[in-house]
Write a protein that holds these residues in place. Structure first.
Motif, PDB file in Angstrom:
ATOM      1  N   GLY A 157      28.770  33.654  41.994  1.00 53.18           N
ATOM      2  CA  GLY A 157      29.895  34.364  41.417  1.00 53.18           C
ATOM      3  C   GLY A 157      31.163  33.536  41.455  1.00 53.18           C
ATOM      4  N   ASN A 158      32.236  34.137  40.948  1.00 52.13           N
ATOM      5  CA  ASN A 158      33.508  33.434  40.857  1.00 52.13           C
ATOM      6  C   ASN A 158      34.654  34.445  40.834  1.00 52.13           C
ATOM      7  OD1 ASN A 158      35.114  30.930  40.295  1.00 52.13           O
ATOM      8  ND2 ASN A 158      35.596  32.048  38.412  1.00 52.13           N
ATOM      9  N   GLU A 159      35.605  34.272  41.717  1.00 54.88           N
ATOM     10  CA  GLU A 159      36.849  35.051  41.723  1.00 54.88           C
ATOM     11  C   GLU A 159      36.603  36.548  41.518  1.00 54.88           C
ATOM     12  OE1 GLU A 159      39.787  33.167  39.213  1.00 54.88           O
ATOM     13  OE2 GLU A 159      39.930  31.469  40.600  1.00 54.88           O
ATOM     14  N   SER A 223      30.010  31.057  49.136  1.00 52.63           N
ATOM     15  CA  SER A 223      30.557  32.325  48.650  1.00 52.63           C
ATOM     16  C   SER A 223      31.462  32.066  47.456  1.00 52.63           C
ATOM     17  CB  SER A 223      31.353  33.026  49.758  1.00 52.63           C
ATOM     18  OG  SER A 223      32.514  32.297  50.105  1.00 52.63           O
ATOM     19  N   ALA A 224      31.613  33.066  46.609  1.00 51.21           N
ATOM     20  CA  ALA A 224      32.493  32.927  45.445  1.00 51.21           C
ATOM     21  C   ALA A 224      33.909  32.605  45.897  1.00 51.21           C
ATOM     22  CB  ALA A 224      32.492  34.218  44.633  1.00 51.21           C
ATOM     23  N   GLY A 225      34.499  31.552  45.329  1.00 51.92           N
ATOM     24  CA  GLY A 225      35.903  31.298  45.595  1.00 51.92           C
ATOM     25  C   GLY A 225      36.730  32.457  45.070  1.00 51.92           C
ATOM     26  N   LEU A 226      37.688  32.928  45.858  1.00 52.86           N
ATOM     27  CA  LEU A 226      38.503  34.068  45.451  1.00 52.86           C
ATOM     28  C   LEU A 226      39.736  33.603  44.687  1.00 52.86           C
ATOM     29  CD1 LEU A 226      38.340  36.363  48.604  1.00 52.86           C
ATOM     30  CD2 LEU A 226      36.752  36.195  46.674  1.00 52.86           C
ATOM     31  N   ALA A 227      40.166  34.431  43.745  1.00 51.77           N
ATOM     32  CA  ALA A 227      41.348  34.104  42.953  1.00 51.77           C
ATOM     33  C   ALA A 227      42.566  33.978  43.852  1.00 51.77           C
ATOM     34  CB  ALA A 227      41.581  35.179  41.897  1.00 51.77           C
ATOM     35  N   ALA A 239      46.329  43.129  35.121  1.00 51.90           N
ATOM     36  CA  ALA A 239      45.092  42.991  35.896  1.00 51.90           C
ATOM     37  C   ALA A 239      45.193  43.720  37.233  1.00 51.90           C
ATOM     38  CB  ALA A 239      44.810  41.511  36.146  1.00 51.90           C
ATOM     39  N   THR A 240      44.043  43.929  37.849  1.00 48.75           N
ATOM     40  CA  THR A 240      43.974  44.403  39.235  1.00 48.75           C
ATOM     41  C   THR A 240      43.525  43.237  40.098  1.00 48.75           C
ATOM     42  OG1 THR A 240      43.425  46.666  38.575  1.00 48.75           O
ATOM     43  CG2 THR A 240      42.907  46.038  40.828  1.00 48.75           C
ATOM     44  N   TYR A 241      44.205  43.032  41.198  1.00 53.87           N
ATOM     45  CA  TYR A 241      43.953  41.888  42.091  1.00 53.87           C
ATOM     46  C   TYR A 241      43.834  42.403  43.512  1.00 53.87           C
ATOM     47  CZ  TYR A 241      45.164  37.523  44.635  1.00 53.87           C
ATOM     48  OH  TYR A 241      45.196  36.437  45.470  1.00 53.87           O
ATOM     49  N   VAL A 242      42.738  42.079  44.172  1.00 52.62           N
ATOM     50  CA  VAL A 242      42.540  42.460  45.569  1.00 52.62           C
ATOM     51  C   VAL A 242      42.837  41.241  46.433  1.00 52.62           C
ATOM     52  CG1 VAL A 242      40.949  43.434  47.261  1.00 52.62           C
ATOM     53  CG2 VAL A 242      40.746  44.081  44.853  1.00 52.62           C
ATOM     54  N   ALA A 243      43.771  41.378  47.351  1.00 55.58           N
ATOM     55  CA  ALA A 243      44.169  40.258  48.201  1.00 55.58           C
ATOM     56  C   ALA A 243      42.960  39.707  48.948  1.00 55.58           C
ATOM     57  CB  ALA A 243      45.237  40.701  49.187  1.00 55.58           C
ATOM     58  N   PRO A 244      42.834  38.382  49.026  1.00 59.63           N
ATOM     59  CA  PRO A 244      41.681  37.788  49.694  1.00 59.63           C
ATOM     60  C   PRO A 244      41.429  38.325  51.099  1.00 59.63           C
ATOM     61  CG  PRO A 244      42.834  36.104  48.469  1.00 59.63           C
ATOM     62  CD  PRO A 244      43.676  37.349  48.365  1.00 59.63           C
TER      63      PRO A 244
END
Length: 318
Positions: A157-159, A223-227, A239-244
């Motif tokens: 996966g990715n971000e 693991s997928a790198g998070l945005a 957009a919706t963004y969930v803090a890492p």
């Protein structure tokens, strides 16, 4: 970055291509035969390129002194497979990312979140069909084994922590940054959690499938790198963004870090502070502080994307 017109044409990004960078763990804990640090290049979807351009680009990457390349397992699959063979011929090690939201592994009756304002249609992690994922994965692993592809890692996966790469996170007129559990509704949180549960199943399937191939025994699961995106962009784009940090907590609750060999990290925001070295360095240090520590189950970090935007006048015309 050097390497000729082919690299600039495809808009490639920098990538760190080994495990021991930003670990807090001695390199011997990863493998004595693995280098402590090397750099690679992350390709845009090179699968669409004609064979000659593909070969030239990957050759340019190797000639420029990079040791590895990050290639997505994307449609058209014949193009992705050709790129893997060309990377091998160029003498490059390969990190493969496996997309989870483009429909190739979604349930047959699932409907993607609609395209909007530069956001492509995206399925949610909660819509993954595990049987379809396993079939696609095992076809790829059989290909990699038969053709002796120099595969060093699989990034799953990715971000997945923002709308761009997870259809479970909604788009709206005004974006939302989820920095605490109080920042979203129970329904939104439950859907995101269901996606992470499905993601954990994907990881387990991948680990079991890899074990069938002795030739791939050294392949690392990442693991997928998070945005890593600033709040102004998220709010302005809808957009919706969930803090890492919230995602890492959810990973820890599901024992996900124990299932990976390394934690994928994306570094963009610290590099926006190009005129303030102390601020930039401090942000990077804080962002990598958990690498090799208990919060990541002592796992090292693998920087699968890093960079900063260039001013328009500095970009190649192509």
């Amino acid at each position: 970055m050097s390497g000729g017109n082919h690299i600039r044409y495809l808009g490639l990004l920098a990538l760190v291509g080994t495990l021991a960078i930003a670990t807090g763990v001695p390199a011997g804990a990863i493998g004595a035969d693995e280098p402590a640090f090397s750099t690679g290049v992350a390709a845009a979807n090179i699968a669409w390129e004609k064979p000659a351009a593909m070969a030239a680009t990957l050759g340019d990457i190797a000639e420029a002194g990079f040791s590895s390349v990050r290639i997505g397992l994307k449609n058209p699959l014949t193009g992705s497979y050709r790129a893997l063979e060309q990377a091998k011929l160029a003498g490059l090690d390969i990190l493969v990312t496996i997309p989870l939201i483009d429909g190739a592994v979604a349930a047959e009756d699932a409907t993607p979140r609609a395209r909007r304002d530069g956001f492509f249609p995206a399925y949610g992690l909660s819509q993954i069909d595990l049987a379809r994922y396993q079939a696609r994965l095992e076809d790829f692993l059989a290909f990699a084994d038969f053709h002796q592809i120099p595969l060093i890692g699989l990034e799953l996966g990715n971000e997945l922590n923002w709308s761009g790469y997870n259809g479970d996170l909604p788009l709206a007129e005004r974006g939302r940054v989820i920095a605490s559990d109080a920042d979203w509704t129970q329904q939104q949180r439950d859907l995101f959690a269901a996606g992470l549960d499905r993601y954990r199943a994907v990881v387990d399937i991948t680990r079991s499938s890899l074990a069938k191939y002795p030739s791939l025994a050294k392949v690392k699961l990442i693991s997928a790198g998070l945005a890593d995106i600033n709040s102004d962009f998220i709010i302005g784009s809808g957009a919706t963004y969930v803090a890492p940090d919230l995602v890492y907590q959810a990973f820890g609750a599901r024992d996900l870090f124990d299932r990976f060999d390394a934690v994928g990290i994306h570094l963009y925001e610290p590099l926006r502070f190009a005129n303030d070295l102390d601020t930039r360095t401090g942000l990077i240090d804080r962002q990598l502080a958990s690498c090799g520590e208990s919060i990541f189950a002592q796992r090292p970090c693998w920087l699968t994307e890093f960079g900063t935007a260039l001013p328009h006048q500095d970009c190649a015309s192509a």
